[in-house]
Scaffold this active site. Structure first.
Site, mmCIF file in Angstrom:
data_model
loop_
_atom_site.group_PDB
_atom_site.id
_atom_site.type_symbol
_atom_site.label_atom_id
_atom_site.label_comp_id
_atom_site.label_asym_id
_atom_site.label_seq_id
_atom_site.Cartn_x
_atom_site.Cartn_y
_atom_site.Cartn_z
ATOM 1 N N ASP A 102 0.854 -1.185 0.000
ATOM 2 C CA ASP A 102 0.000 0.000 0.000
ATOM 3 C C ASP A 102 0.891 1.237 0.000
ATOM 4 O OD1 ASP A 102 -1.946 -1.912 0.408
ATOM 5 O OD2 ASP A 102 -2.906 -0.866 2.082
ATOM 6 N N HIS A 157 5.258 -7.100 -0.199
ATOM 7 C CA HIS A 157 5.045 -8.432 -0.764
ATOM 8 C C HIS A 157 5.777 -8.613 -2.095
ATOM 9 C CE1 HIS A 157 1.514 -9.352 1.971
ATOM 10 N NE2 HIS A 157 1.681 -8.049 2.150
ATOM 11 N N SER A 172 7.973 5.027 5.418
ATOM 12 C CA SER A 172 9.075 4.262 4.829
ATOM 13 C C SER A 172 8.823 4.097 3.333
ATOM 14 C CB SER A 172 9.213 2.905 5.520
ATOM 15 O OG SER A 172 7.962 2.398 5.920
#
Length: 294
Positions: A113, A169, A256
């Site tokens: 995301d 991911h 981040s």
């Protein structure tokens, strides 16, 4: 004000920035900049705050944070009262239904995301950090030989803010090398900071690995820490085969960034993302969302 392109509405949303006053003070005021260089960017500051977020004392921050930023907890695997501390909440996992994945071999998905920027036909010595600021890929990973493989390729920058789901991911099936760690500072990765600190990604703590994907060739994964992100945790097993969408790792508290580099002519990023990047806007995406193809 930070405007983000919304692919669904085809309009721009204003980003809710956690700690906006603090970020503006730290990166735009003379006194704040001095404090930033002397203390905030150092490991000790992030470690101290990280220890607090790992403690039970931080649990009381969770509900207020959820309410302020309107976080949808129906997508989460835990209820609010099940979190042991703020970092437990921050690194929360989601239900499988929350982030559907297209498993078609030719489809490229977002690794997480965040707010996505895409740069094509990159110059290794002038990779774009944000409009007007560049850095060297060779310096970013401290490996000129590996960097040279991505000359003329594509760079994807996925910026995560504190309100986001903070696990990243794999975008395809394949095998990933062991992650290499590079020490550094802990500057914020908010656009305000990116516009005030040159070569920020090359100055911050970061990790990188090579993902040999089944359908998109060799991919360079780089995870960049930021203020209060004292830990980047890799949860995958090096050289062990993974499936598309499997978790690679996660960040503890703070904003981040995940950066992906693809070799030349291996992918085509969706035109709306490329166009918005050229206009100077990031595009909001979720993990598993289609962002390109072979």
């Amino acid at each position: 004000m930070i405007k983000i392109y919304n692919r669904k509405t085809k309009a721009y949303d204003v980003e809710q920035v956690a700690g906006l006053k603090y970020i503006n003070w730290s990166y735009a005021s003379p006194i704040g900049k001095s404090f930033l260089e002397l203390f905030i960017k150092k490991k000790m500051f992030s470690k101290l705050y990280g220890n607090f977020c790992d403690s039970s004392l931080s649990k009381k921050k969770i509900k207020a944070f959820i309410d302020e930023f309107n976080i949808d907890m129906s997508l989460c695997n835990k209820n609010i009262d099940e979190f042991e501390n703020f970092n437990d909440f921050f690194a929360r996992t989601l239900t499988p239904e929350a982030r559907p994945i297209d498993y078609s071999e030719n489809i490229l998905i977002s690794p997480g995301d965040g707010r996505l920027s895409a740069f094509e036909n990159i110059d290794l010595n002038k990779v774009v950090q944000i409009k007007g600021y560049t850095y060297s890929l060779k310096e970013l990973i401290d490996d000129p030989k590996v960097a040279e493989e991505f000359e003329g390729g594509t760079c994807l920058i996925l910026r995560l803010c504190p309100t986001d789901y903070h696990r990243f991911h794999f975008v395809d099936s394949g095998t990933c090398s062991e992650s290499k760690k590079i020490s550094g500072f802990y500057y914020s990765v908010n656009p305000i900071a990116l516009n005030n600190v040159s070569e920020l990604f090359c100055k911050n703590k970061r990790e990188w690995s090579i993902f040999n994907s089944d359908n998109f060739g060799k991919i360079l994964h780089v995870e960049v820490g930021a203020t209060c992100v004292g830990t980047i945790l890799q949860t995958y097993s090096p050289e062990k085969r993974v499936k598309k969408g499997e978790e690679k790792g996660y960040f503890k508290f703070g904003g981040s960034t995940t950066i992906l580099f693809f070799k030349k002519d291996t992918i085509k990023i969706d035109s709306d993302i490329v166009e918005q990047t050229k206009l100077g806007f990031e595009t909001k995406v979720n993990m598993g969302e289609t962002i390109g193809n072979k």
